[in-house]
Design an enzyme around this catalytic site. Structure first.
Site, short mmCIF file in Angstrom:
data_model
loop_
_atom_site.label_atom_id
_atom_site.label_comp_id
_atom_site.label_asym_id
_atom_site.label_seq_id
_atom_site.Cartn_x
_atom_site.Cartn_y
_atom_site.Cartn_z
N GLY A 10 0.83 -1.21 0.00
CA GLY A 10 0.00 0.00 0.00
C GLY A 10 0.86 1.25 0.00
O GLY A 10 0.52 2.24 0.65
N SER A 11 1.97 1.22 -0.76
CA SER A 11 2.92 2.34 -0.67
C SER A 11 2.75 3.38 -1.78
O SER A 11 3.57 4.28 -1.92
CB SER A 11 4.37 1.82 -0.64
OG SER A 11 4.57 0.84 -1.62
N ARG A 28 0.50 5.62 -1.76
CA ARG A 28 0.08 6.90 -1.17
C ARG A 28 0.05 6.78 0.37
O ARG A 28 0.31 5.73 0.94
CB ARG A 28 -1.30 7.31 -1.69
CG ARG A 28 -2.42 6.44 -1.16
CD ARG A 28 -3.79 6.91 -1.62
NE ARG A 28 -4.83 6.35 -0.76
CZ ARG A 28 -6.13 6.50 -0.96
NH1 ARG A 28 -6.56 7.17 -2.01
NH2 ARG A 28 -7.01 5.98 -0.12
N ASN A 64 -2.77 -7.23 -5.53
CA ASN A 64 -3.79 -7.21 -4.47
C ASN A 64 -3.33 -8.19 -3.40
O ASN A 64 -3.23 -9.40 -3.65
CB ASN A 64 -5.14 -7.65 -5.08
CG ASN A 64 -6.25 -7.60 -4.06
OD1 ASN A 64 -6.02 -7.67 -2.85
ND2 ASN A 64 -7.47 -7.46 -4.54
N ASN A 116 1.40 -2.62 5.42
CA ASN A 116 0.71 -1.35 5.66
C ASN A 116 -0.65 -1.27 4.97
O ASN A 116 -1.54 -0.57 5.47
CB ASN A 116 1.62 -0.21 5.16
CG ASN A 116 0.87 1.09 4.99
OD1 ASN A 116 0.61 1.82 5.95
ND2 ASN A 116 0.46 1.38 3.74
N SER A 138 -3.57 -0.46 14.53
CA SER A 138 -4.29 0.80 14.81
C SER A 138 -4.69 0.79 16.28
O SER A 138 -4.89 -0.28 16.87
CB SER A 138 -5.55 0.85 13.95
OG SER A 138 -6.44 1.83 14.44
N TYR A 176 -12.99 -3.63 11.37
CA TYR A 176 -11.65 -3.02 11.36
C TYR A 176 -10.90 -3.32 12.67
O TYR A 176 -9.73 -3.73 12.66
CB TYR A 176 -11.80 -1.52 11.16
CG TYR A 176 -10.52 -0.74 11.00
CD1 TYR A 176 -9.81 -0.74 9.80
CD2 TYR A 176 -10.02 0.04 12.05
CE1 TYR A 176 -8.65 0.00 9.65
CE2 TYR A 176 -8.85 0.77 11.91
CZ TYR A 176 -8.17 0.75 10.71
OH TYR A 176 -7.01 1.48 10.56
N LYS A 191 -7.44 -5.40 13.12
CA LYS A 191 -6.22 -4.79 13.66
C LYS A 191 -5.79 -5.47 14.96
O LYS A 191 -4.58 -5.56 15.25
CB LYS A 191 -6.42 -3.29 13.86
CG LYS A 191 -6.63 -2.51 12.54
CD LYS A 191 -5.44 -2.64 11.60
CE LYS A 191 -5.52 -1.69 10.41
NZ LYS A 191 -4.38 -1.83 9.50
N1 LIG Z 1 -4.90 7.23 8.63
C1 LIG Z 1 -5.12 6.86 9.88
O1 LIG Z 1 -5.65 7.64 10.71
C2 LIG Z 1 -4.75 5.50 10.34
C3 LIG Z 1 -4.82 5.21 11.71
C4 LIG Z 1 -4.46 3.95 12.18
C5 LIG Z 1 -4.03 2.98 11.28
N2 LIG Z 1 -3.98 3.28 9.95
C6 LIG Z 1 -3.54 2.22 9.04
O2 LIG Z 1 -2.46 2.68 8.27
C7 LIG Z 1 -2.44 2.00 7.02
C8 LIG Z 1 -2.34 3.03 5.89
O3 LIG Z 1 -3.46 3.90 5.99
P1 LIG Z 1 -3.59 5.27 5.16
O4 LIG Z 1 -4.33 6.19 6.01
O5 LIG Z 1 -2.29 5.64 4.56
O6 LIG Z 1 -4.60 4.76 4.00
P2 LIG Z 1 -4.67 5.10 2.46
O7 LIG Z 1 -6.03 4.64 2.02
O8 LIG Z 1 -4.28 6.50 2.16
O9 LIG Z 1 -3.55 4.13 1.84
C9 LIG Z 1 -3.71 2.74 1.84
C10 LIG Z 1 -3.08 2.16 0.59
O10 LIG Z 1 -3.29 0.73 0.61
C11 LIG Z 1 -3.66 0.32 -0.69
N3 LIG Z 1 -4.45 -0.91 -0.64
C12 LIG Z 1 -5.71 -1.06 -0.19
N4 LIG Z 1 -6.12 -2.34 -0.36
C13 LIG Z 1 -5.06 -3.00 -0.92
C14 LIG Z 1 -4.87 -4.34 -1.35
N5 LIG Z 1 -5.86 -5.25 -1.26
N6 LIG Z 1 -3.67 -4.69 -1.89
C15 LIG Z 1 -2.68 -3.76 -2.01
N7 LIG Z 1 -2.82 -2.48 -1.63
C16 LIG Z 1 -3.99 -2.10 -1.10
C17 LIG Z 1 -4.48 1.49 -1.23
O11 LIG Z 1 -4.60 1.43 -2.66
C18 LIG Z 1 -3.73 2.69 -0.71
O12 LIG Z 1 -2.75 3.13 -1.60
C19 LIG Z 1 -3.71 1.15 6.97
O13 LIG Z 1 -3.42 -0.17 7.35
C20 LIG Z 1 -4.59 1.81 8.03
O14 LIG Z 1 -5.52 0.90 8.59
C21 LIG Z 1 -4.32 4.51 9.45
#
Ligand SMILES: NC(=O)c1ccc[n+]([C@@H]2O[C@H](COP(=O)([O-])OP(=O)(O)OC[C@H]3O[C@@H](n4cnc5c(N)ncnc54)[C@H](O)[C@@H]3O)[C@@H](O)[C@H]2O)c1
Length: 252
Positions: A14-15, A17, A65, A92, A145, A158, A162
């Site tokens: 998920g890198s 973005r 995926n 991630n 999380s 969720y 987590k």
């Molecule tokens: N943003 C927050 O407040 C927050 C808080 C706690 C935990 N997190 C965790 O941090 C991580 C990143 O979150 P973020 O806010 O950057 O989210 P985001 O949606 O901006 O980025 C997530 C990325 O994962 C990719 N992705 C989704 N499903 C996928 C799959 N099946 N295979 C490959 N890639 C996939 C997406 O295309 C996206 O680029 C997640 O695991 C999220 O649960 C985020």
């Protein structure tokens, strides 16, 4: 900072973005080559190009995926032929499909558990043999999380995914410690990304108010901790669950 990760290879799922991209950038800043793995090829390619130009590292874009075993296997083959090894794996990729339990659809449950929990299982299982050969010991960081620690309304799926990832982290840390693998989880609180920007304004305001430090997290607040966990400064830390939440769940 010296390029202490020169010659090392990192894979952050998920890198393309958000938090994942920030982690890839920080590891690249210290010289690690990157596997930019995400759902869409064009997103992976764009991020790879930007990171490789900015930090002068090699980036391999892979559309994959994480819930599909065959695609994970193909990703492994590509990493093998491009880099021949892997030092850091950051699980991630994650999604939200919030709903109150009584309204939650089976597909919402399955999608979130699949991406957030089955994904790390498939990716870790596939890449472990490569990580066990890493010269300074392989590192695995799972992005959990605070929802997995305290639960949050609307997040039965969720929070379960987590919390499951935390259990998974502890097992991997125990099973592969003797093989030189350090495995830790981080628990971010509310961080401003595209994922959380989609939440209703009232929910964002509530989240902000719950943070003793008085501000949402920035992706850099998260990526710097992951970089520390990959560094030699952290070589006696494994099986840990590290909150990065501005104090939101102080006391746990
Ligand atoms: N943003 C927050 O407040 C927050 C808080 C706690 C935990 N997190 C965790 O941090 C991580 C990143 O979150 P973020 O806010 O950057 O989210 P985001 O949606 O901006 O980025 C997530 C990325 O994962 C990719 N992705 C989704 N499903 C996928 C799959 N099946 N295979 C490959 N890639 C996939 C997406 O295309 C996206 O680029 C997640 O695991 C999220 O649960 C985020």
């Amino acid at each position: 900072m010296e390029r202490v990760f020169e010659g090392k290879v990192a894979l952050v799922t998920g890198s393309a973005r958000g938090i994942g991209r920030a982690i890839a950038e920080d590891l690249a800043e210290w010289g690690a080559n990157q596997v930019i793995l995400d759902i869409k090829q064009e997103d992976c390619e764009r991020t790879s190009k930007e990171i490789s130009e900015k930090y002068n590292v090699k980036c391999l874009p892979i559309a994959c995926n994480v819930t599909v075993k065959q695609q994970v296997q193909e990703a492994l083959e590509k990493v093998k032929s491009e880099f021949g090894g892997l030092d850091f794996l950051v699980n991630n990729a994650g999604i939200l499909k919030d709903n109150l339990l009584l309204r939650m659809k089976e597909e919402e449950w399955d999608m979130v558990i699949n991406v957030n929990l089955k994904g790390p299982f498939l990716v870790t299982q596939a890449f472990l043999p490569m990580l066990m050969k890493a010269k300074d010991g392989g590192r695995i960081i799972n992005v959990s999380s605070i929802s997995g620690l305290i639960g949050q309304v609307g997040q039965a799926n969720y929070a379960a995914s987590k919390a499951g990832l935390i259990g998974f982290t502890k097992v991997v840390a125990r099973e592969y410690a003797k093989k030189g693998i350090l495995c830790n989880a981080i628990c971010p609180g509310y961080v401003q990304t595209d994922l959380t920007d989609a939440l209703p304004d009232a929910v964002k305001e509530e989240l902000r108010k719950s943070i003793p430090l008085g501000r949402p997290g920035h992706v850099k607040d998260i990526s710097k901790v992951v970089r520390f966990l990959c560094s030699n400064e952290a070589n006696f830390i494994t099986g840990n669950i590290i909150r990065i939440d501005g104090g939101t769940v102080i006391g746990l």
